[in-house]
Design a protein around this motif. Structure first.
Motif, short mmCIF file in Angstrom:
data_model
loop_
_atom_site.label_atom_id
_atom_site.label_comp_id
_atom_site.label_asym_id
_atom_site.label_seq_id
_atom_site.Cartn_x
_atom_site.Cartn_y
_atom_site.Cartn_z
N GLN A 13 -6.25 -30.07 39.04
CA GLN A 13 -7.18 -31.11 39.47
C GLN A 13 -8.56 -30.53 39.76
O GLN A 13 -9.58 -31.15 39.45
N ASP A 16 -10.21 -29.79 36.42
CA ASP A 16 -10.65 -31.06 35.83
C ASP A 16 -11.94 -31.55 36.49
O ASP A 16 -12.85 -32.02 35.81
N LEU A 17 -12.01 -31.43 37.79
CA LEU A 17 -13.20 -31.85 38.54
C LEU A 17 -14.42 -31.02 38.13
O LEU A 17 -15.51 -31.57 37.91
N GLU A 19 -14.83 -29.46 35.24
CA GLU A 19 -15.17 -29.83 33.86
C GLU A 19 -15.92 -31.16 33.82
O GLU A 19 -16.89 -31.31 33.08
N GLU A 20 -15.47 -32.14 34.60
CA GLU A 20 -16.15 -33.44 34.65
C GLU A 20 -17.57 -33.29 35.15
O GLU A 20 -18.50 -33.91 34.62
N ALA A 21 -17.76 -32.47 36.19
CA ALA A 21 -19.10 -32.27 36.75
C ALA A 21 -20.01 -31.58 35.74
O ALA A 21 -21.19 -31.95 35.61
N ARG A 23 -19.73 -31.68 32.43
CA ARG A 23 -20.03 -32.67 31.38
C ARG A 23 -21.07 -33.69 31.85
O ARG A 23 -21.96 -34.08 31.08
N GLU A 24 -20.98 -34.10 33.09
CA GLU A 24 -21.95 -35.04 33.66
C GLU A 24 -23.34 -34.41 33.66
O GLU A 24 -24.33 -35.04 33.30
N LEU A 58 -17.85 -24.49 29.63
CA LEU A 58 -16.70 -25.35 29.29
C LEU A 58 -15.76 -24.65 28.32
O LEU A 58 -14.54 -24.71 28.47
#
Length: 79
Positions: A13, A16-17, A19-21, A23-24, A58
């Motif tokens: 988790q 994932d957090l 990676e999301e940050a 990408r944002e 990434l």
């Protein structure tokens, strides 16, 4: 002189957090470049460099993941 830690214990988790940050942030930087309309400006070139660095991050995270699949008796992943 202090030494850097060579390994980290992160949960799926947390990865994932991260990676999301990342990408944002890439999306925000790309939007700034597009909104400026001048891809040759100093800011656009700086953003392109940051986008490249973030994409490398990434890729590094992806390459360090261990992907599990079902393995049969021969040791070869089955499909």
């Amino acid at each position: 002189m202090s030494k850097h830690q060579k390994s980290f214990q992160l949960t799926i988790q947390q990865i994932d957090l991260i990676e999301e940050a990342v990408r944002e942030r890439i999306g925000i930087l790309a939007h700034v470049v597009l909104a400026s309309g001048d891809a040759n400006s100093e800011e656009s070139r700086a953003n392109d460099g940051q986008i490249r660095d973030l994409n490398e991050l990434l890729g590094s995270l992806h390459n360090q993941k261990i992907f599990y699949s079902q393995v049969n008796r021969t040791g070869v992943p089955g499909g």
